[in-house]
Design an enzyme around this catalytic site. Structure first.
Site, PDB file in Angstrom:
ATOM      1  N   CYS A   1      42.970  10.284 -14.220  1.00 33.17           N
ATOM      2  CA  CYS A   1      44.138  10.944 -14.787  1.00 33.17           C
ATOM      3  C   CYS A   1      45.096  11.326 -13.678  1.00 33.17           C
ATOM      4  CB  CYS A   1      43.710  12.164 -15.576  1.00 33.17           C
ATOM      5  SG  CYS A   1      42.984  11.670 -17.121  1.00 33.17           S
ATOM      6  N   GLU A   2      45.725  10.336 -13.115  1.00 34.12           N
ATOM      7  CA  GLU A   2      46.658  10.577 -12.022  1.00 34.12           C
ATOM      8  C   GLU A   2      47.442   9.283 -11.814  1.00 34.12           C
ATOM      9  OE1 GLU A   2      45.187  12.985  -8.962  1.00 34.12           O
ATOM     10  OE2 GLU A   2      46.402  12.041  -7.423  1.00 34.12           O
TER      11      GLU A   2
ATOM     12  N   TYR B   1      46.310   6.737   2.438  1.00 35.79           N
ATOM     13  CA  TYR B   1      46.956   6.162   3.638  1.00 35.79           C
ATOM     14  C   TYR B   1      47.987   5.097   3.302  1.00 35.79           C
ATOM     15  CZ  TYR B   1      42.379   7.750   5.433  1.00 35.79           C
ATOM     16  OH  TYR B   1      41.250   8.449   5.716  1.00 35.79           O
TER      17      TYR B   1
ATOM     18  N   ARG C   1      41.645   5.111  -0.215  1.00 34.68           N
ATOM     19  CA  ARG C   1      42.446   4.753   0.947  1.00 34.68           C
ATOM     20  C   ARG C   1      43.885   4.374   0.579  1.00 34.68           C
ATOM     21  NH1 ARG C   1      41.834   1.179   4.042  1.00 34.68           N
ATOM     22  NH2 ARG C   1      42.269   2.292   5.961  1.00 34.68           N
TER      23      ARG C   1
ATOM     24  N   GLU D   1      32.362   2.182  19.767  1.00 34.94           N
ATOM     25  CA  GLU D   1      31.868   2.711  18.495  1.00 34.94           C
ATOM     26  C   GLU D   1      32.582   2.091  17.297  1.00 34.94           C
ATOM     27  OE1 GLU D   1      30.951   7.180  20.251  1.00 34.94           O
ATOM     28  OE2 GLU D   1      32.838   6.792  19.243  1.00 34.94           O
TER      29      GLU D   1
ATOM     30  N   GLY E   1      33.187   0.933  13.650  1.00 35.09           N
ATOM     31  CA  GLY E   1      32.628   1.166  12.307  1.00 35.09           C
ATOM     32  C   GLY E   1      33.214   0.139  11.371  1.00 35.09           C
TER      33      GLY E   1
ATOM     34  N   GLY F   1      37.800   2.050  16.342  1.00 38.43           N
ATOM     35  CA  GLY F   1      39.185   1.928  15.887  1.00 38.43           C
ATOM     36  C   GLY F   1      39.715   0.521  15.821  1.00 38.43           C
TER      37      GLY F   1
END
Ligand code: LLP
Length: 463
Positions: A391-392, A364, A360, A320, A322, A278
């Site tokens: 298409c958005e 988010y 992302r 951990e 990432g 994190g």
């Protein structure tokens, strides 16, 4: 991107529709080393290079969009984490951020362990030769087949996420005549986000067994009774993109509190504590992440202090990370297509990828930086929004950023810090093909994940 009320008369290009503005950086050609991979630079012609290779050449050879990953940077970051924590601790790279067989080999060579959270990640790790005893298996709903595969392979630890899983893993291990090393993942009542942590009741989420109400203590009681399990420690992961260490401090305090209760009740001192991942990275120049050695020092001090207070032997710590390892090592290279200036608002810059290669921003509200990389430009900055080809209308890659006003179709732009959770969360929305991952190192490039083809799409469509 920082936003504040405009102090002196706003220039129209700077004004965001919400009435705030964002000042353009002093030099649009500058590449902030905080957000770009280590070997990224601009050559004498203004072209951006990485690992000694011009992005224009990479685009010609491998096409766009493409994730371009700086292998030297990846290895350096992995090594920095390893060195910072030393031989008394373990660093598990969180494969969910980005996993491929090349990455597994780099991790193995740099002495890191690997955290996987699905059968697919486990298969990737094993197929690239990661020793099973250096793999941790996570997940809130591992299937019996996944558990069996992990136990048979001899993974170093399975992180138990629920009461049901305690029984499930014990049963499978016992039926295979094995004793599986496990940790129990607990929720400590701390939820950490960027720049803040909020203490919450926190049982209200799918992961882990709550410390509250004695549930974690009960899980330990049950795990200690089962022959198929060897309980080696307690696991806590408090959130994502965290800059503030105080969340870890509270978590360590509570985990050590549980270790003390376990010692008092069972006479057992569990040998390990995993504080999860994190740790935040810089997506824009406003972010100030900590270095691995600062994080290692802070975490080790917190755990040691807490254990001294509880008169416990300090357990072996594992972490951990990432995003903090792979995130900054890659950028996404796009070709500019349509450029649509909207007077008084902004310029929409459409690229040949979008939400299928970076979800992302849409998911988010994540912030990213962007730069023109195929040439330098002295044109006036314009407020831009980098959008994809889907298409958005929510198909936004970079919400607010300044780009040179002479940006034109055919230019290459790049979005840095896309190494984590972009390829791994990529989709085929609109049947857009997922980009390749091209690794560069010392003047050489190689594809480590190839571009998807229409044949790949059609192969799954069995009519
Ligand atoms: N360990 C555990 C148990 C985790 O659940 C995670 C991330 C990590 C380690 C690694 O966290 P990192 O160091 O990479 O932040 N898709 C989201 C992030 C989801 C993270 C899930 N768990 C994003 O794009 O921001």
């Amino acid at each position: 991107m920082s936003r504040s009320a405009h102090p002196a008369g706003p220039r129209h290009a700077d004004v965001l529709p919400d009435g705030h503005y964002s000042a353009p950086p002093a030099d649009l050609n500058a590449l902030d080393p905080k957000v770009w991979a280590q070997t990224v630079a601009r050559d004498a012609d203004g072209v951006v290079t990485v690992g000694g290779l011009a992005v224009t050449r990479l685009a010609e050879e491998y096409g766009t969009p493409a994730y371009v990953l700086d292998e030297a940077d990846f290895r350096a970051r992995a090594r920095a984490w390893r060195t910072a924590f030393g031989s008394d601790a373990d660093v598990f790279y969180a494969g969910k951020a980005f996993l491929s067989r090349a990455v597994v080999r780099w991790l193995d060579e740099e002495g890191l362990n690997l955290d996987v959270c699905s059968g697919g990640e486990l298969a990737t790790a094993l197929s690239a030769g990661m020793p099973a005893d250096r793999i941790a298996f996570h997940g809130n709903n591992k299937s019996p087949e996944e558990i069996e595969r992990a136990v048979r392979a001899g993974v170093g630890r399975i992180v138990l996420d629920s009461f049901q899983e305690i029984v499930r893993v014990a049963h499978i291990a016992q039926s295979l005549g094995q004793r599986q090393r496990v940790q129990i993942r607990i929720t400590v009542g701390v939820e950490a986000h960027t720049h803040e942590f909020i203490a919450t009741a926190h049982e209200d989420q799918k992961f882990g067994i709550p410390l509250a109400g004695g549930q974690a203590a009960e899980a330990v009681r049950r795990a200690l009774q089962l022959d198929g399990l060897e309980l080696i420690g307690i696991h806590s992961h408090i959130g994502s993109q965290i800059f503030d260490m105080s969340g870890f401090e509270v978590a360590a305090h509570r985990v050590v509190g549980l270790l003390k209760d376990i010692r008092d009740e069972h006479g057992v001192e569990l040998p390990e504590i995993d504080l999860g991942g994190g740790l935040g990275i810089a997506y824009t120049s406003d972010d100030d992440p900590r270095e691995p050695h600062e994080i290692a020092k802070a975490l080790t001090e917190i755990v040691t202090r807490e254990c001294e207070g509880a008169r416990l032997r300090t357990p072996r710590i594992s972490v951990e990370p990432g995003r903090a390892i792979v995130g900054p090592t890659a950028f996404t290279l796009y070709e500019v297509g349509t450029v649509k200036p909207l007077d008084g608002l902004r310029t929409y810059v459409s690229v040949d990828g979008g939400m299928s290669d970076n979800i992302r921003t849409a998911l988010y509200d994540a912030e990213y930086s962007v730069a023109l990389v195929s040439r330098a430009s002295d044109a006036e900055p314009v407020l831009a929004r980098v959008v994809g080809k889907h298409c958005e209308s929510g198909d936004i890659v970079v919400k607010d950023a300044f780009l040179p006003g002479d940006l034109a179709p055919g230019d290459l732009i790049a979005v840095p810090a896309t190494g984590a959770y972009c390829r791994s969360m990529a989709s085929n929305y609109n049947h857009v093909l997922r980009p390749p991952v091209v690794a560069v190192r010392d003047g050489e490039a190689r594809v480590i994940v190839r571009r998807e083809t229409e044949e790949d799409l059609l192969r799954l469509d069995v009519g």
